[in-house]
Enzyme design. Structure first.
Site, short mmCIF file in Angstrom:
data_model
loop_
_atom_site.label_atom_id
_atom_site.label_comp_id
_atom_site.label_asym_id
_atom_site.label_seq_id
_atom_site.Cartn_x
_atom_site.Cartn_y
_atom_site.Cartn_z
N LYS A 22 0.84 -1.21 0.00
CA LYS A 22 0.00 0.00 0.00
C LYS A 22 0.87 1.26 0.00
CE LYS A 22 -2.02 1.75 4.02
NZ LYS A 22 -1.72 3.19 4.11
N ASN A 23 1.82 1.29 0.92
CA ASN A 23 2.58 2.53 1.09
C ASN A 23 3.57 2.78 -0.05
OD1 ASN A 23 1.12 2.95 3.35
ND2 ASN A 23 2.80 2.68 4.82
N ARG A 92 -4.61 10.26 4.02
CA ARG A 92 -3.50 11.16 4.24
C ARG A 92 -2.58 11.25 3.02
NH1 ARG A 92 -0.75 14.08 7.94
NH2 ARG A 92 1.49 14.04 7.69
N CYS A 116 -5.64 7.83 9.06
CA CYS A 116 -5.96 7.22 10.35
C CYS A 116 -5.77 8.21 11.48
CB CYS A 116 -5.04 6.04 10.59
SG CYS A 116 -5.61 4.56 9.82
N ARG A 121 -0.60 14.35 13.27
CA ARG A 121 -0.29 14.25 11.84
C ARG A 121 -0.39 15.58 11.10
NH1 ARG A 121 -1.74 8.35 9.62
NH2 ARG A 121 0.26 8.65 8.69
N PRO A 122 0.37 16.58 11.52
CA PRO A 122 0.34 17.86 10.81
C PRO A 122 1.05 17.75 9.44
CG PRO A 122 1.99 17.91 12.54
CD PRO A 122 1.34 16.56 12.61
N ILE A 123 0.88 18.79 8.62
CA ILE A 123 1.57 18.80 7.33
C ILE A 123 2.52 20.00 7.22
CG2 ILE A 123 -0.19 17.47 6.09
CD1 ILE A 123 -1.10 20.20 4.87
N ASP A 124 2.85 20.58 8.40
CA ASP A 124 3.70 21.78 8.40
C ASP A 124 5.02 21.58 7.65
OD1 ASP A 124 4.10 19.95 10.54
OD2 ASP A 124 5.45 21.37 11.51
N ASP A 305 3.73 0.84 12.30
CA ASP A 305 2.53 0.19 11.75
C ASP A 305 2.32 -1.22 12.30
OD1 ASP A 305 2.06 2.45 10.31
OD2 ASP A 305 2.47 1.59 8.34
N ARG A 397 -8.93 -0.45 4.24
CA ARG A 397 -8.03 0.55 3.66
C ARG A 397 -6.70 -0.07 3.26
NH1 ARG A 397 -6.31 4.87 7.27
NH2 ARG A 397 -5.08 5.18 5.40
C1 UD1 Z 1 3.91 7.05 6.57
C2 UD1 Z 1 3.07 5.80 6.33
C3 UD1 Z 1 2.50 5.28 7.63
C4 UD1 Z 1 3.63 5.07 8.64
C5 UD1 Z 1 4.48 6.32 8.77
C6 UD1 Z 1 5.70 6.10 9.65
C7 UD1 Z 1 2.16 6.04 4.10
C8 UD1 Z 1 0.95 6.25 3.26
N1 UD1 Z 1 1.99 6.12 5.42
O1 UD1 Z 1 3.03 8.04 7.10
O2 UD1 Z 1 1.84 4.05 7.37
O3 UD1 Z 1 3.07 4.75 9.88
O4 UD1 Z 1 4.95 6.74 7.48
O5 UD1 Z 1 6.46 5.05 9.17
O6 UD1 Z 1 3.23 5.76 3.60
N2 UD1 Z 1 5.06 15.04 10.98
C9 UD1 Z 1 5.00 16.40 11.32
N3 UD1 Z 1 4.85 17.31 10.31
C10 UD1 Z 1 4.76 16.96 8.99
C11 UD1 Z 1 4.83 15.57 8.66
C12 UD1 Z 1 4.99 14.63 9.68
O7 UD1 Z 1 5.09 16.76 12.48
O8 UD1 Z 1 4.61 17.83 8.13
C13 UD1 Z 1 5.24 14.04 12.07
C14 UD1 Z 1 4.06 13.09 12.19
O9 UD1 Z 1 3.02 13.67 12.99
C15 UD1 Z 1 4.70 11.88 12.86
C16 UD1 Z 1 6.11 11.87 12.28
O10 UD1 Z 1 6.30 13.17 11.73
O11 UD1 Z 1 4.77 12.05 14.24
C17 UD1 Z 1 6.36 10.84 11.20
O12 UD1 Z 1 5.37 10.93 10.22
P1 UD1 Z 1 5.65 10.55 8.69
O13 UD1 Z 1 6.92 9.76 8.58
O14 UD1 Z 1 5.51 11.78 7.88
O15 UD1 Z 1 4.44 9.57 8.39
P2 UD1 Z 1 3.49 9.56 7.16
O16 UD1 Z 1 4.24 9.87 5.90
O17 UD1 Z 1 2.25 10.34 7.48
#
Ligand code: UD1
Length: 416
Positions: A22-23, A92, A116, A121-124, A305, A397
């Site tokens: 999936k990822n 996401r 989920c 899970r911010p996008i900053d 995960d 999902r």
């Molecule tokens: C991806 C995976 C998810 C997995 C995660 C960690 C996909 C579709 N999803 O999620 O299954 O659990 O990697 O291996 O591939 N963060 C911020 N700001 C941001 C982005 C992230 O603070 O702009 C924080 C998140 O809240 C979290 C950490 O960074 O605490 C890691 O998140 P990230 O590695 O970005 O996970 P995803 O890409 O969302």
């Protein structure tokens, strides 16, 4: 009904083939936007997250068709940047479209992505990093608008490792003007897969699989056919099922080379494993205690995960275990549900103390997110009596048909 019914208490015996990742599929599907023409993606899993991603691509003007496990994505008709809010909201990975769409269209307005509920899970960091590449972003409470001329390369020294940020930047950089450096880049195998896809399409990327990616922008990519690798998290799910219920199973295509931290933990819990080029043999059940804490971490550490799945396994292991969650702050939502089954788990901040050796009994429990939902199904296989896991849509999902796969492994289970 949106549920799974499990008749617990049986050992597993059988074989199942691991679906495509999936990822890996989601960012690769986003990457097709960078290519004018038709890409063929094989071994793409038939799961609802992929379905939502395809709907998003169609809403942009792509023509998508599926033949068995092959998806064809024709991007020649891309015309708009208007995406269905319900698909952006549930997934996401729709954030992944940002880098790719900016590269292709120069402008996009989108709602904040969902996914989920496993933390803030911010996008900053996505937005901040894209600004460095020349993107202007205006943020509103419900949506944001991003605009760019041709993106330009940049040196990104990131404050922490993020899978999604790394992927988004790779997608933005591959057609940008000049060189982009990403450090520290996430090293997850799914990023390697994305880079392999882009390189086969003519992209110039060095350092895939390391914490420093260097991307030299090219003018154009060409259509390709690409096979999505097997899903290490799904393989880890069936491994956890065997740890809970005991038995002997063969996981065809399990990518053992990407699973070392997980396999090592399973062995400490008492499973006997055989790592083969064609898959993974698992025998036995969780019977020993973990001497050290199970700590989640970025790859190659133990994947967040699979944390709740191994929590279930520890609950059956007969000995106590400790878990530390370092990636997402809200990944213990399964605990009250496991407690309904009789588990004894104490949560303090980002640590969970799991008491082993309790008899678990099946009842009705509720999936609250994807992997936690799968963990409840896996726990129910080993518990006594008949159990129901509700909210199956969370599980759908990421799993093609969790009941079918577990029936292949000898479980008594059905969709309800
Ligand atoms: C991806 C995976 C998810 C997995 C995660 C960690 C996909 C579709 N999803 O999620 O299954 O659990 O990697 O291996 O591939 N963060 C911020 N700001 C941001 C982005 C992230 O603070 O702009 C924080 C998140 O809240 C979290 C950490 O960074 O605490 C890691 O998140 P990230 O590695 O970005 O996970 P995803 O890409 O969302």
């Amino acid at each position: 009904m949106d549920a799974v019914r499990i008749y617990g208490g049986n050992c597993l015996k059988g074989q199942t083939k691991i679906q495509g990742s999936k990822n890996a599929s989601l960012p690769i599907l986003a990457a097709t936007l960078l290519i004018d023409g038709t890409c063929e993606i094989t071994n793409c899993p038939d799961i609802s997250d992929v379905y939502h991603m395809l709907r998003l691509l169609e809403s942009l003007g792509c023509v998508v068709s599926r033949e068995a496990d092959m998806l064809r994505v024709d991007t020649r008709g891309i015309a708009e940047c208007d995406m269905p809010a319900d698909s952006v909201g549930v997934m996401r990975s729709s954030i992944m479209l940002l880098g790719a769409l900016l590269a292709r269209m120069g402008e996009i307005t989108m709602e904040y992505p969902g996914g989920c509920v496993i933390g803030k899970r911010p996008i900053d960091q996505h937005l901040q990093a894209l600004r460095r590449m020349g993107v202007e972003i205006s943020e509103e409470p419900e949506e944001f608008c991003a605009k760019a001329g041709r993106l330009h390369g940049a040196v990104h020294e990131l404050p922490f490792v993020s899978v999604g940020v790394t992927e988004n930047l790779v997608l933005a950089a591959v057609l940008a003007e000049g060189e982009t450096v990403i450090h520290p880049a996430a090293r997850e195998p799914e990023i390697q897969a994305l880079c392999d896809f882009l390189v086969s399409a003519g992209g110039k990327i060095k350092g895939a699989g390391t914490d420093r990616l260097v991307i030299e922008g090219v003018k154009k990519l060409h259509p390709v056919r690409f096979r999505v690798p097997a899903d290490r998290i799904v393989a880890g799910t069936w491994l956890a099922a065997c740890l809970c219920a005991g038995g002997s199973v063969f996981l065809e295509d399990a990518p053992c080379g990407q699973m070392e931290s997980v396999l090592a933990c399973a062995e400490k819990l008492g499973a006997r494993l055989r790592r083969l080029p064609e898959g993974l043999h698992v025998e036995g059940r969780a019977c020993k205690g973990l001497k050290e804490d199970l700590v989640t971490a970025v790859y190659p550490g133990f994947p967040t995960d699979l944390q709740s799945l191994f929590m279930a396994a520890i609950a059956f292991s007969g000995q106590d275990g400790r878990i530390e969650e370092t990636v997402f702050e809200n990944r213990f939502r399964i605990v009250p549900e496991l407690e309904k089954m009789g588990a004894d788990i104490r949560v303090e901040g980002n640590r969970a103390y799991v008491r082993g050796g309790r008899k678990l009994r099946n009842t009705i429990v509720e999936a609250k997110e994807l992997r936690g939902g799968a963990a409840l199904v896996v726990a129910a296989l080993a518990a006594e009596g008949t159990g129901i896991v509700t909210n199956r849509h969370f599980i759908d999902r990421g799993y093609e048909d969790i009941a079918r796969s577990l029936r292949d492994l000898g479980a008594e289970i059905e969709l309800a």
